[in-house]
Design a protein around this motif. Structure first.
Motif, PDB file in Angstrom:
ATOM      1  N   VAL A 193     -85.559  47.033  53.165  1.00 45.64           N
ATOM      2  CA  VAL A 193     -85.080  48.392  52.902  1.00 45.64           C
ATOM      3  C   VAL A 193     -83.594  48.369  52.555  1.00 45.64           C
ATOM      4  N   GLU A 194     -82.820  47.668  53.357  1.00 46.40           N
ATOM      5  CA  GLU A 194     -81.372  47.592  53.126  1.00 46.40           C
ATOM      6  C   GLU A 194     -81.070  46.969  51.770  1.00 46.40           C
ATOM      7  N   ALA A 195     -81.793  45.912  51.429  1.00 48.98           N
ATOM      8  CA  ALA A 195     -81.564  45.226  50.147  1.00 48.98           C
ATOM      9  C   ALA A 195     -81.931  46.133  48.976  1.00 48.98           C
ATOM     10  N   LEU A 196     -83.033  46.875  49.106  1.00 52.48           N
ATOM     11  CA  LEU A 196     -83.461  47.760  48.018  1.00 52.48           C
ATOM     12  C   LEU A 196     -82.495  48.925  47.838  1.00 52.48           C
ATOM     13  N   VAL A 197     -82.059  49.511  48.946  1.00 49.40           N
ATOM     14  CA  VAL A 197     -81.093  50.615  48.869  1.00 49.40           C
ATOM     15  C   VAL A 197     -79.817  50.140  48.179  1.00 49.40           C
ATOM     16  N   ARG A 198     -79.375  48.945  48.533  1.00 50.02           N
ATOM     17  CA  ARG A 198     -78.170  48.377  47.926  1.00 50.02           C
ATOM     18  C   ARG A 198     -78.376  48.155  46.423  1.00 50.02           C
ATOM     19  N   GLU A 199     -79.547  47.640  46.056  1.00 47.84           N
ATOM     20  CA  GLU A 199     -79.852  47.381  44.637  1.00 47.84           C
ATOM     21  C   GLU A 199     -79.882  48.686  43.830  1.00 47.84           C
ATOM     22  N   ILE A 200     -80.491  49.713  44.405  1.00 48.09           N
ATOM     23  CA  ILE A 200     -80.562  51.012  43.735  1.00 48.09           C
ATOM     24  C   ILE A 200     -79.163  51.607  43.587  1.00 48.09           C
ATOM     25  N   ASP A 201     -78.373  51.556  44.666  1.00 47.93           N
ATOM     26  CA  ASP A 201     -77.012  52.111  44.622  1.00 47.93           C
ATOM     27  C   ASP A 201     -76.159  51.398  43.579  1.00 47.93           C
ATOM     28  N   GLU A 202     -76.286  50.086  43.511  1.00 46.28           N
ATOM     29  CA  GLU A 202     -75.507  49.319  42.537  1.00 46.28           C
ATOM     30  C   GLU A 202     -75.913  49.692  41.117  1.00 46.28           C
TER      31      GLU A 202
END
Length: 260
Positions: free
Chosen positions: A45-54
């Motif tokens: 979840v944390e990795a996906l949120v970071r990827e989306i935000d970037e």
């Protein structure tokens, strides 16, 4: 330096804040579209949120359908959601959610509960009016659908000062900002040095530089409508903006940057 004769403005976040907070709608929409009913670990979840935000950060200013194209590719790449839509289907759903917020704000304006100034970056109208009195041609180029940009510019009262408003063509994946700059140079006869681009995203800043013009960054705080947004400032610096401000209240400084 050649005298500036035409200025191309980005619209959302640069002049208008009617769509402020679009990221708050796009972020969860992308997340739910990618994940579907899958149960992810906390790390995933944390990795996906970071990827989306970037991605949202680096894609600010491009046509919405290109962002949805990334979403389509990411849904397929991750494989968590068996239901994959195409870019236009995703765009339709996202637009519907975003327009709920925009329509609510326009309703407040039409009912007189708020004034246009409540949805304009501070100093924007006075700056645009000043350029108009100096016979500077002004263009609005936006990644938002063309009919929506035209309507919102009219609602905010800036349309009469603008030579041409160009949004994303409905149903086509085509960069309106690049098209405006190309037409100004090829068809209207402006040289790159006679053009200035003003915006809050790296897309228009980069295009302005590529066209040989001046690219001025507007690192706006869309909630306060004034002051410097340091996140946008870093983004604009990385894109190569020639100068950056947080709003248009410092009109003389803006005019000086344009050589006026």
């Amino acid at each position: 330096m050649a005298e500036i004769k035409a200025v191309v403005f980005d619209f959302d976040g640069t002049v208008s804040t009617l769509r402020a907070g679009w990221e708050e709608i796009m972020r969860p929409f992308m997340f739910e579209s990618i994940v579907g009913d899958s149960k992810l670990s906390e790390e995933q979840v944390e990795a996906l949120v970071r990827e989306i935000d970037e991605y949202i950060d680096q894609s600010t200013g491009i046509q919405t359908v290109y962002q949805m194209r990334w979403l389509t590719a990411t849904v397929k790449e991750k494989g968590w959601n068996n239901r994959s839509l195409d870019e236009w289907e995703y765009k339709a759903i996202y637009n519907e959610r975003l327009l709920e917020r925009v329509e609510h704000r326009i309703k407040h304006l039409s009912e007189g509960n708020l004034n246009a100034e409540n949805y304009l970056i501070k100093g924007a109208v006075a700056f645009i009016q000043e350029l108009h009195t100096r016979d500077i041609k002004m263009y609005v180029a936006s990644g938002t659908d063309h009919p929506d940009v035209v309507r919102e510019a009219k609602v905010l009262g800036i349309a009469p000062y603008i030579t041409e408003i160009v949004g994303a063509p409905v149903g086509k994946a085509e960069c309106s900002k690049e098209k405006v700059l190309q037409e100004l140079i090829r068809e209207k006869g402006f040289s790159g040095q006679e053009l200035a681009v003003i915006g809050d995203g790296k897309v228009e800043i980069t295009l302005g530089k590529e066209a040989g013009g001046i690219s001025l960054g507007l690192a706006s705080d869309e909630e306060r409508r004034e002051g410097l947004n340091t996140v946008k400032q870093k983004r604009l610096e990385a894109a190569g903006a020639d100068w950056i401000s947080g709003d248009f209240t410092n009109r003389d400084e803006w005019l000086a940057q344009l050589g006026l």
